[in-house]
Design an enzyme around this catalytic site. Structure first.
Site, PDB file in Angstrom:
ATOM      1  N   GLY A  22      -2.864  -2.971  -7.503  1.00 44.89           N
ATOM      2  CA  GLY A  22      -3.718  -2.440  -6.455  1.00 44.89           C
ATOM      3  C   GLY A  22      -5.107  -2.179  -6.992  1.00 44.89           C
ATOM      4  O   GLY A  22      -5.398  -2.417  -8.169  1.00 44.89           O
ATOM      5  N   GLY A  23      -5.975  -1.676  -6.107  1.00 44.27           N
ATOM      6  CA  GLY A  23      -7.339  -1.425  -6.521  1.00 44.27           C
ATOM      7  C   GLY A  23      -7.474  -0.297  -7.516  1.00 44.27           C
ATOM      8  O   GLY A  23      -8.479  -0.214  -8.223  1.00 44.27           O
ATOM      9  N   GLY A  25      -4.725   0.700  -9.699  1.00 46.39           N
ATOM     10  CA  GLY A  25      -3.739   0.733 -10.757  1.00 46.39           C
ATOM     11  C   GLY A  25      -2.756  -0.420 -10.686  1.00 46.39           C
ATOM     12  O   GLY A  25      -2.838  -1.283  -9.817  1.00 46.39           O
ATOM     13  N   ASP A 140      -2.723   8.008   1.261  1.00 42.80           N
ATOM     14  CA  ASP A 140      -2.867   6.547   1.121  1.00 42.80           C
ATOM     15  C   ASP A 140      -1.651   5.828   1.683  1.00 42.80           C
ATOM     16  O   ASP A 140      -1.082   4.931   1.043  1.00 42.80           O
ATOM     17  CB  ASP A 140      -3.086   6.179  -0.343  1.00 42.80           C
TER      18      ASP A 140
END
Length: 376
Positions: A22-23, A25, A140
């Site tokens: 992901g952005g 991690g 999130d």
């Protein structure tokens, strides 16, 4: 900088291969060499724009949130085994699930059936309610953070959730999350809340049932502009799920659907029913209609009884069949006309009734006398 394969974290967790990125991690499949079991390790990468003081503060918050999440026992909450701080950043050690993300399922299968989406939403909402009760906000919720197994839907990525909601982050001008799944109030700079998580859940379920995001915009600001344009959100494939989505995706968090009602409505749709609320008890229209029908039937039966006697008995004496006299010392209305006076109803004019009956009998006697005189 991303850790290499084979890296030994905390002298215990051996990173084997990445299973998701992901952005913010990477999720690794790792092996716990102490307990000899496979686990999932979330490698968190903090934004480079943050200064050292803020990075340290966010790392501390991530550790506290990770440990708090580990205390939540719910089948739809990812199980957190450990939180490790190494290389000046937090690492989250979790259970390894043999599952696909909801994002991957949508990509492979396209739009999902409303009942299936409702069941996934019901389970994820249960996870949100459990963590909200502990004072934890996810911040999130999106399809890539929902894992679906054969019998479970699990909410993941609570490590990143700890990075949002702090005043210093707002001052830095950073809103962490994914465009299309960030609640409108967060885009406008307001603090995260349980209602914001519910909006993100609604956007996630919308994507699952419609096969596409809310607006397709690349930035959260563009998505917010599209949502506040006044145009209704199209839901051609949502079916019975549409009322739930419409209530979860309201711009004003004060009018947004709460978690209790949302859970009830999702359960109804998952069971094959309608999401709409039933009528409250004691306000069923059938009772009032029954009363009115009884009153109308009583009036019509009284008129019918008066006509059945050929007009010989005055209408004032015709009683409905449902009438009965007092239980003690009273008499009931006769079903057939008799020579003696029928028992009058309470409140009727007894003298008028006797006079009318006498008039009928006298007229009959005079007719008989006239017949006898003619014969003579």
């Amino acid at each position: 900088m991303r850790a290499p394969s084979g890296y030994l974290l905390a002298a215990r967790y051996r990173l084997l291969e990445p299973v998701g990125r992901g952005g913010m991690g990477t999720v690794w499949r790792a092996h716990d060499e102490l307990l000899d079991r496979d686990v999932a390790v979330k490698e968190v990468r903090l934004p480079k724009v943050l200064d050292e003081e803020l990075r340290a503060e966010l790392c501390a918050r991530t550790e506290r949130e990770g440990r708090a999440t580990a205390m939540v026992a719910h089948p739809s909450v990812i199980t957190v085994f450990d939180v490790v701080t190494e290389d000046d950043r937090p690492w989250i050690v979790m259970e390894l699930l043999h599952a696909k993300s909801l994002e991957q399922i949508i990509h492979e299968e396209g739009p999902l059936e409303p009942r299936r989406v409702a069941e996934i939403g019901r389970q994820i909402l249960g996870a949100l309610r459990a963590v909200h009760a502990k004072g934890i906000l996810h911040r999130d919720v999106k399809p890539s953070n929902v894992l679906v197994t054969e019998d479970r839907a699990v909410l993941t990525d609570f490590g990143l959730a700890a990075l949002e909601g702090d005043v210093s982050i707002t001052q830095a001008g950073i809103v962490l999350g994914s465009a299309g799944y960030i609640a409108p109030e967060r885009v406008l700079g307001s603090k995260a809340s349980p209602a914001a998580d519910l909006w993100s859940l609604g956007a996630t379920l919308y994507t699952a049932v419609e096969g596409r995001g809310l607006s397709g915009r690349r930035t959260a600001a563009a998505t917010l502009a599209a949502l506040t344009s006044g145009e209704p959100i199209p839901m051609p494939k949502a079916g019975p799920l549409a009322p739930v989505l419409d209530a979860l995706l309201r711009i004003d968090p004060a009018t947004r659907l709460d978690s209790v009602r949302a859970s009830l409505m999702l359960a109804r749709v998952a069971a094959g029913g309608s999401a709409e609320e039933p009528l409250p008890r004691g306000k069923s229209p059938s009772k009032s209609s029954n009363k009115s029908s009884n009153r109308s039937s009583g009036k019509s039966s009284g008129k019918a009884q008066g006509k059945s006697q050929g007009g010989r008995i005055p209408a004032s004496l015709a009683q409905p069949p449902s009438y009965a006299g007092p239980r003690t010392g009273g008499c009931t209305a006769p079903t057939r006309p008799r020579r003696r006076s029928p028992c009058p109803r309470p409140g009727s004019n007894v003298k008028a009734a006797r006079a009318s009956i006498a008039g009928v009998s006298n007229s009959g006697r005079s007719r008989r006398l006239m017949l006898v005189s003619k014969r003579r």
